[in-house]
Design a protein around this motif. Sequence first.
Motif, PDB file in Angstrom:
ATOM      1  N   LEU A  35       0.833  -1.204   0.000  1.00  0.00           N
ATOM      2  CA  LEU A  35       0.000   0.000   0.000  1.00  0.00           C
ATOM      3  C   LEU A  35       0.870   1.258   0.000  1.00  0.00           C
ATOM      4  O   LEU A  35       0.590   2.221  -0.729  1.00  0.00           O
ATOM      5  CB  LEU A  35      -0.929  -0.011   1.213  1.00  0.00           C
ATOM      6  N   GLY A  36       1.938   1.242   0.811  1.00  0.00           N
ATOM      7  CA  GLY A  36       2.840   2.385   0.853  1.00  0.00           C
ATOM      8  C   GLY A  36       3.532   2.621  -0.484  1.00  0.00           C
ATOM      9  O   GLY A  36       3.643   3.765  -0.949  1.00  0.00           O
ATOM     10  N   VAL A  37       3.988   1.547  -1.123  1.00  0.00           N
ATOM     11  CA  VAL A  37       4.642   1.665  -2.429  1.00  0.00           C
ATOM     12  C   VAL A  37       3.651   2.186  -3.475  1.00  0.00           C
ATOM     13  O   VAL A  37       4.010   3.025  -4.323  1.00  0.00           O
ATOM     14  CB  VAL A  37       5.222   0.298  -2.862  1.00  0.00           C
ATOM     15  N   MET A  38       2.410   1.706  -3.412  1.00  0.00           N
ATOM     16  CA  MET A  38       1.396   2.170  -4.362  1.00  0.00           C
ATOM     17  C   MET A  38       1.118   3.661  -4.201  1.00  0.00           C
ATOM     18  O   MET A  38       0.961   4.389  -5.189  1.00  0.00           O
ATOM     19  CB  MET A  38       0.107   1.359  -4.195  1.00  0.00           C
ATOM     20  N   PHE A  39       1.061   4.136  -2.953  1.00  0.00           N
ATOM     21  CA  PHE A  39       0.882   5.564  -2.722  1.00  0.00           C
ATOM     22  C   PHE A  39       2.058   6.348  -3.299  1.00  0.00           C
ATOM     23  O   PHE A  39       1.886   7.408  -3.914  1.00  0.00           O
ATOM     24  CB  PHE A  39       0.758   5.855  -1.223  1.00  0.00           C
ATOM     25  N   LEU A  40       3.278   5.832  -3.109  1.00  0.00           N
ATOM     26  CA  LEU A  40       4.476   6.509  -3.606  1.00  0.00           C
ATOM     27  C   LEU A  40       4.461   6.572  -5.134  1.00  0.00           C
ATOM     28  O   LEU A  40       4.754   7.616  -5.727  1.00  0.00           O
ATOM     29  CB  LEU A  40       5.717   5.771  -3.112  1.00  0.00           C
ATOM     30  N   ILE A  41       4.107   5.458  -5.772  1.00  0.00           N
ATOM     31  CA  ILE A  41       4.044   5.426  -7.232  1.00  0.00           C
ATOM     32  C   ILE A  41       2.978   6.387  -7.743  1.00  0.00           C
ATOM     33  O   ILE A  41       3.175   7.113  -8.730  1.00  0.00           O
ATOM     34  CB  ILE A  41       3.754   3.990  -7.722  1.00  0.00           C
ATOM     35  N   TYR A  50      -1.067  14.684  -6.425  1.00  0.00           N
ATOM     36  CA  TYR A  50      -1.928  13.793  -5.642  1.00  0.00           C
ATOM     37  C   TYR A  50      -1.815  14.201  -4.175  1.00  0.00           C
ATOM     38  O   TYR A  50      -0.743  14.118  -3.575  1.00  0.00           O
ATOM     39  CB  TYR A  50      -1.483  12.348  -5.833  1.00  0.00           C
ATOM     40  N   GLY A  51      -2.948  14.630  -3.598  1.00  0.00           N
ATOM     41  CA  GLY A  51      -2.879  15.163  -2.242  1.00  0.00           C
ATOM     42  C   GLY A  51      -4.039  14.767  -1.368  1.00  0.00           C
ATOM     43  O   GLY A  51      -4.671  13.722  -1.568  1.00  0.00           O
ATOM     44  N   ALA A  52      -4.345  15.638  -0.419  1.00  0.00           N
ATOM     45  CA  ALA A  52      -5.318  15.319   0.622  1.00  0.00           C
ATOM     46  C   ALA A  52      -6.714  15.058   0.063  1.00  0.00           C
ATOM     47  O   ALA A  52      -7.418  14.152   0.516  1.00  0.00           O
ATOM     48  CB  ALA A  52      -5.362  16.457   1.643  1.00  0.00           C
ATOM     49  N   ALA A  53      -7.121  15.848  -0.929  1.00  0.00           N
ATOM     50  CA  ALA A  53      -8.466  15.670  -1.482  1.00  0.00           C
ATOM     51  C   ALA A  53      -8.616  14.303  -2.136  1.00  0.00           C
ATOM     52  O   ALA A  53      -9.635  13.627  -1.968  1.00  0.00           O
ATOM     53  CB  ALA A  53      -8.763  16.774  -2.498  1.00  0.00           C
ATOM     54  N   PHE A 298      -8.094  -1.103   0.728  1.00  0.00           N
ATOM     55  CA  PHE A 298      -7.480   0.144   0.281  1.00  0.00           C
ATOM     56  C   PHE A 298      -6.532  -0.093  -0.893  1.00  0.00           C
ATOM     57  O   PHE A 298      -6.400   0.775  -1.770  1.00  0.00           O
ATOM     58  CB  PHE A 298      -6.753   0.813   1.449  1.00  0.00           C
ATOM     59  N   ILE A 299      -5.882  -1.252  -0.935  1.00  0.00           N
ATOM     60  CA  ILE A 299      -5.034  -1.578  -2.082  1.00  0.00           C
ATOM     61  C   ILE A 299      -5.879  -1.675  -3.353  1.00  0.00           C
ATOM     62  O   ILE A 299      -5.538  -1.093  -4.398  1.00  0.00           O
ATOM     63  CB  ILE A 299      -4.285  -2.895  -1.832  1.00  0.00           C
ATOM     64  N   LEU A 300      -6.982  -2.387  -3.281  1.00  0.00           N
ATOM     65  CA  LEU A 300      -7.847  -2.550  -4.452  1.00  0.00           C
ATOM     66  C   LEU A 300      -8.501  -1.235  -4.853  1.00  0.00           C
ATOM     67  O   LEU A 300      -8.639  -0.931  -6.049  1.00  0.00           O
ATOM     68  CB  LEU A 300      -8.917  -3.609  -4.160  1.00  0.00           C
ATOM     69  N   ARG A 301      -8.906  -0.433  -3.877  1.00  0.00           N
ATOM     70  CA  ARG A 301      -9.525   0.862  -4.205  1.00  0.00           C
ATOM     71  C   ARG A 301      -8.495   1.820  -4.799  1.00  0.00           C
ATOM     72  O   ARG A 301      -8.816   2.602  -5.704  1.00  0.00           O
ATOM     73  CB  ARG A 301     -10.134   1.494  -2.944  1.00  0.00           C
ATOM     74  N   LEU A 302      -7.268   1.791  -4.289  1.00  0.00           N
ATOM     75  CA  LEU A 302      -6.221   2.663  -4.832  1.00  0.00           C
ATOM     76  C   LEU A 302      -5.866   2.238  -6.255  1.00  0.00           C
ATOM     77  O   LEU A 302      -5.596   3.089  -7.113  1.00  0.00           O
ATOM     78  CB  LEU A 302      -4.983   2.632  -3.938  1.00  0.00           C
ATOM     79  N   ALA A 303      -5.881   0.932  -6.521  1.00  0.00           N
ATOM     80  CA  ALA A 303      -5.634   0.461  -7.885  1.00  0.00           C
ATOM     81  C   ALA A 303      -6.699   1.009  -8.825  1.00  0.00           C
ATOM     82  O   ALA A 303      -6.393   1.449  -9.947  1.00  0.00           O
ATOM     83  CB  ALA A 303      -5.615  -1.067  -7.919  1.00  0.00           C
ATOM     84  N   ARG A 304      -7.948   1.000  -8.389  1.00  0.00           N
ATOM     85  CA  ARG A 304      -9.034   1.553  -9.214  1.00  0.00           C
ATOM     86  C   ARG A 304      -8.856   3.060  -9.395  1.00  0.00           C
ATOM     87  O   ARG A 304      -9.051   3.596 -10.491  1.00  0.00           O
ATOM     88  CB  ARG A 304     -10.386   1.242  -8.563  1.00  0.00           C
ATOM     89  N   GLN A 305      -8.470   3.753  -8.329  1.00  0.00           N
ATOM     90  CA  GLN A 305      -8.270   5.195  -8.435  1.00  0.00           C
ATOM     91  C   GLN A 305      -7.122   5.526  -9.382  1.00  0.00           C
ATOM     92  O   GLN A 305      -7.197   6.487 -10.156  1.00  0.00           O
ATOM     93  CB  GLN A 305      -8.003   5.784  -7.047  1.00  0.00           C
ATOM     94  N   ASP A 306      -6.053   4.721  -9.360  1.00  0.00           N
ATOM     95  CA  ASP A 306      -4.929   4.945 -10.264  1.00  0.00           C
ATOM     96  C   ASP A 306      -5.353   4.797 -11.720  1.00  0.00           C
ATOM     97  O   ASP A 306      -4.896   5.548 -12.595  1.00  0.00           O
ATOM     98  CB  ASP A 306      -3.795   3.963  -9.949  1.00  0.00           C
ATOM     99  N   LEU A 307      -6.215   3.839 -11.982  1.00  0.00           N
ATOM    100  CA  LEU A 307      -6.718   3.668 -13.347  1.00  0.00           C
ATOM    101  C   LEU A 307      -7.494   4.906 -13.798  1.00  0.00           C
ATOM    102  O   LEU A 307      -7.395   5.340 -14.951  1.00  0.00           O
ATOM    103  CB  LEU A 307      -7.606   2.425 -13.425  1.00  0.00           C
ATOM    104  N   GLN A 308      -8.255   5.486 -12.879  1.00  0.00           N
ATOM    105  CA  GLN A 308      -9.000   6.704 -13.200  1.00  0.00           C
ATOM    106  C   GLN A 308      -8.061   7.880 -13.429  1.00  0.00           C
ATOM    107  O   GLN A 308      -8.263   8.679 -14.347  1.00  0.00           O
ATOM    108  CB  GLN A 308      -9.981   7.025 -12.069  1.00  0.00           C
ATOM    109  N   LEU A 309      -7.013   7.987 -12.587  1.00  0.00           N
ATOM    110  CA  LEU A 309      -6.056   9.086 -12.731  1.00  0.00           C
ATOM    111  C   LEU A 309      -5.265   8.978 -14.027  1.00  0.00           C
ATOM    112  O   LEU A 309      -4.830   9.993 -14.579  1.00  0.00           O
ATOM    113  CB  LEU A 309      -5.099   9.105 -11.535  1.00  0.00           C
TER     114      LEU A 309
END
Length: 342
Positions: A35-41, A50-53, A298-309
Motif C-alpha cells: 500500500l505504501g509503495v502504491m501511494f508513492l508510485i 496527488y494530495g489530501a483531497a 485500500f489496495i484494491l480501491r487505490l488500484a481503481r483510483q490509479d486507473l481513473q487518474l
Amino acid sequence: MTAATTTMAPSGGAGEAAKRFVRRNGWVLTLWAVLGVMFLITKLFIKEDYGAAAVGILVLSALPYAYATAGQTLAIIAGGIDLSMAAMMTLLSVSAAVLMDGQSEEFGFIAVPLILLLGLAVGSVNGLAVVFTRVPDIVVTLSFFFIWEGVALLVLEAPGGSISMWLKELIIGTVGGAFIPDIVSDWAFKALILLVVTLGVVWIPLKRSRPGLALYAIGSDKRAAQRSGVPVNRTKVFSYALAGLFAAMGGLILTMSTGIGSPVQGPYLLGSVAAAVLGGVSLAGGKGGLVGPIVAVFILRLARQDLQLMAVDPNVAQVIEGLIMVAVVLVGATVALRGRRS
C-alpha cells in the motif's frame, strides 16, 4: 558476568518478540508495504499533485467495501461465505433512509441502533437458513441475495429518503485540528477514525472471546470442534449475525455518504470476497484476521483510483478491476482446495 547477562536478556527477549510478531503478521506487513509503495508510485509517477483531497475520495470510496469485507471475513473464517452481503447493505441503507425521512435530528439516535439490530436479524436469518436446511452456504446466501434485493425494492422503489445531518457529518465535514497530516484531509481523517473505532469495538473483544475462538474452530474442522463441545450450529448463526451487523454499518455508511437511500446495489460482493482473500483469509475457513482484509480493501480501491487518474476508459478500468478480483479469488480458492486435500 552476571550483570552483563542480566542487561543483555531484555534486548534478546525484545528481539525474539519482534521476530515472532513478524512471523505471525508477515503477510499483513507485506500488504502495508504494498500500500505504501502504491501511494508513492501514485504520487511520483501517476499524478504529482496527488494530495489530501484525492486521499479523502479514496477513503470515502473504500468505507462501504471495508464494512462489507469485515462481514464477509467473519463468515469465511467460520467456514461459510455470504453472497447476500451487497443486497443486505442495500436493504439496510434504504431502511435507514426511509426510517429517518422527515424525522428530527434526535431521532437518528434511535434509528441507528434499530438499523444495527435489523442487520443482526437479517444476518441471523441467513445463518438459520444455512443451519436448518443443511444446504451449502453458497447456495443459501445466493438465494437470499435475490430475496433481500427484492425486499429493498419494496422498501424504496427509487432513490430517496434522508438521513440525520449529524450522521452525515460523521464522515463529511471539518475536524478543525492542526495535528492532521497534510496528506490526509480532515474529513477523510474523520472517516478513518469512524472505521477504526466501529470495527475495533466488535473485532478486538471478539477475537479473544470464547465465541470468537469458536468461529475459528468450526472453520478449521467442524467435526473436531463439535467433539470438543463447541456449539457448531449456534456459532454458525452467530457468524452470519455479525456479518449482518457489519452489513448494517456499511448500509448506514452508504446513506451517510449520499444523504439518501438507493435500492441500486453496489459491486460489494466480489469486492468483499477478493479483499478478504487478498488479506490472508483462507476460503477453507479457520484462518485469517481483520486487519489484512481492510488493508487489502485500500489496495484494491487505490488500484481503481490509479486507473481513473491515468484516464483509462471507465469500461476498460472496470474490466481490469474485475479481472484482478477474479484472479485473487481463484488463487484463494485453489489454495483452499489444496489445503483441504492435504
